[in-house]
Structures are given as C-alpha cells and as structure tokens.
Design a protein around this motif. Structure first.
Motif, PDB file in Angstrom:
ATOM      1  N   ASP A   1       0.851  -1.179   0.000  1.00 15.86           N
ATOM      2  CA  ASP A   1       0.000   0.000   0.000  1.00 15.86           C
ATOM      3  C   ASP A   1       0.893   1.237   0.000  1.00 15.86           C
TER       4      ASP A   1
ATOM      5  N   GLU B   1      -3.380   4.083   1.418  1.00 17.40           N
ATOM      6  CA  GLU B   1      -4.829   4.174   1.264  1.00 17.40           C
ATOM      7  C   GLU B   1      -5.574   3.419   2.362  1.00 17.40           C
TER       8      GLU B   1
ATOM      9  N   ARG C   1      -9.584  -1.146  -3.209  1.00 19.12           N
ATOM     10  CA  ARG C   1      -8.553  -0.340  -3.859  1.00 19.12           C
ATOM     11  C   ARG C   1      -7.632  -1.172  -4.751  1.00 19.12           C
TER      12      ARG C   1
END
Length: 92
Positions: free
Chosen positions: A25, A29, A65
């Motif tokens: 990540d 996020e 995501r």
C-alpha cells in the motif's frame, strides 16, 4: 578441501503465494484500517479472534482499492460477520 557443506545438488525452488501477488500500500490508502487492526491486536494480546471486524474492514479496504484480489468475505472466513448471509442471520 572445501569448508562448505554440500548435501547434494538440490536447489530451492520458491513458490508464489497461493493467492498471487500482494501489492504494498504505497500510498497509505488503507493505513487507517491497518492501524486500527494493529491497535486492536495489541490491546487484546494479539488474539486475532477479538479483532475480526477490524481485520474484515482492512481486507475490504484492500480489495476495494485493488491491492488484493476480490474475494467473497465469506470465503475468507468472515461469513458470520456479513449481513444477509445465513450465518449472520442466525446470530442473536
């Protein structure tokens, strides 16, 4: 005389993870979800059963995501926490 121990010519063949790659990540996020999950683990002496809701939310963030493959949460062991499932409806 060689000091290295040679037990044969077998070489280690690494295997990819069962679920494929697990991207980092990089943009943070899902950091708030991860931090909440880790805080829960510390507060509960790393008993992951006490932090299942936080774990589910973190995985949901990663899937939303595209930081991991989409999987039904029931398949990941959260069927009893999902609304609308037979298991969740049986819970008081």
């Amino acid at each position: 005389m060689s000091t290295a121990m040679n037990f044969g010519n077998k070489s280690f063949q690494p295997r990819p993870p069962d679920k494929g790659s697990f991207p980092l990540d990089h943009f943070g996020e899902c950091r708030s979800f991860k931090d909440k999950f880790m805080r829960c683990l510390r507060e509960n002496r790393f008993e992951n059963a006490a932090c299942r809701i936080e774990s589910r939310e973190y995985l949901r963030c990663r899937m939303d995501r595209r930081l991991m493959a989409q999987e039904p949460l029931e398949k990941l062991g959260f069927g009893d926490l999902e609304e609308g499932t037979a298991e969740a409806q049986r819970k008081p």
